[in-house]
Write an enzyme that holds these catalytic residues in place. Structure first.
Site, PDB file in Angstrom:
ATOM      1  CD1 TRP A   1     -36.049 -19.024   6.808  1.00 34.18           C
ATOM      2  CD2 TRP A   1     -34.696 -19.747   8.453  1.00 34.18           C
ATOM      3  NE1 TRP A   1     -35.287 -20.052   6.313  1.00 34.18           N
ATOM      4  CE2 TRP A   1     -34.451 -20.518   7.296  1.00 34.18           C
ATOM      5  CE3 TRP A   1     -33.976 -20.017   9.616  1.00 34.18           C
ATOM      6  CZ2 TRP A   1     -33.501 -21.528   7.260  1.00 34.18           C
ATOM      7  CZ3 TRP A   1     -33.031 -21.034   9.595  1.00 34.18           C
ATOM      8  CH2 TRP A   1     -32.797 -21.780   8.433  1.00 34.18           C
TER       9      TRP A   1
ATOM     10  CG  ASP B   1     -38.297 -13.900   6.110  1.00 31.80           C
ATOM     11  OD1 ASP B   1     -38.735 -13.160   5.211  1.00 31.80           O
ATOM     12  OD2 ASP B   1     -38.581 -13.747   7.305  1.00 31.80           O
ATOM     13  CG  ASP B   2     -34.993 -20.994   3.039  1.00 33.43           C
ATOM     14  OD1 ASP B   2     -34.490 -21.086   1.903  1.00 33.43           O
ATOM     15  OD2 ASP B   2     -34.613 -21.663   4.009  1.00 33.43           O
ATOM     16  CB  ILE B   3     -32.101 -16.800   0.324  1.00 32.03           C
ATOM     17  CG1 ILE B   3     -32.107 -15.529   1.178  1.00 32.03           C
ATOM     18  CG2 ILE B   3     -31.518 -16.513  -1.060  1.00 32.03           C
ATOM     19  CD1 ILE B   3     -30.728 -14.961   1.445  1.00 32.03           C
TER      20      ILE B   3
ATOM     21  CG  LEU C   1     -39.176 -21.860  -0.048  1.00 32.56           C
ATOM     22  CD1 LEU C   1     -39.374 -23.190  -0.775  1.00 32.56           C
ATOM     23  CD2 LEU C   1     -39.885 -21.885   1.304  1.00 32.56           C
TER      24      LEU C   1
END
Length: 201
Positions: A128, A147-149, A151
């Site tokens: 990330w 993996d960006d929550i 996004l």
């Protein structure tokens, strides 16, 4: 995404002057909200950056590797950073200063996979953080931090009616954006910040 692109047409994803700056910012932003991250970065720059004045107004330069290499860990904590993030930042700065790490040479590499591998080989840097650094510091628009929550939440709002999705589902969705996956993710972030809502228009 076509709707968002039309509204934000011409908007360019910003790039930091150095890869070092993008990497350090990405470390600061690990596992915290964007609003909290911006507040920490504000404090970080004003505490460790060189200050100068123009027409009696204060401005700050981004802290240099030389400066950060000498910072005691407790000083990082005083900015709100964890001890571990302080270690990562100081270690990277020291490696740059000692000539053991050359981040700017990555600008000469056109192989996204090799850049990702190089960044992930650095202590404290996962996928990330590396992908965020690639977008901001190297303008690699084909990098995509699945993996960006936040996004994933944005993609879910636009494509899955708010249903929770996995990183793999986000990656699969982003494939339709081709080599502009990173730019598309930036547009989604701006759209949310500007209050642009999902629409069928």
């Amino acid at each position: 995404m076509t709707y968002v692109s039309r509204i934000l047409m011409g908007l360019k994803s910003p790039t930091t002057p150095t890869v070092f700056e993008a990497l350090i910012d990405s470390i600061i932003e690990q596992q915290i909200s964007l609003n909290v991250a911006r507040s920490l970065e504000y404090r970080f720059i004003r505490k460790f950056g060189l200050k100068f004045q123009v027409e009696k107004k204060d401005y700050y330069c981004y802290p240099t590797p030389d400066r950060l290499a000498e910072i005691p860990l407790e000083e990082f904590r005083s900015c709100g950073l964890t001890s571990r993030k302080g270690e990562y930042i100081r270690d990277i700065a020291r490696n740059v200063v000692h000539g053991e790490l050359d981040l700017e040479i990555l600008k000469k590499c056109s192989d996204t996979k090799k850049i990702l591998e190089s960044l992930c080989s650095i202590r404290g840097i996962g996928r990330w953080t590396a992908e965020l650094t690639m977008i901001r510091g190297l303008h690699c628009m084909d990098a995509f931090p699945a993996d960006d929550i936040a996004l994933r939440r944005m993609i879910s709002a636009w494509y899955f009616n708010g249903e929770k999705i996995s990183p793999s589902k986000a990656e699969e969705t982003a494939m339709q954006w081709g080599t502009y996956k990173g730019l598309a993710s930036f547009y989604l972030e701006v759209a949310e910040h500007c209050g642009i809502k999902p629409t069928l228009v």
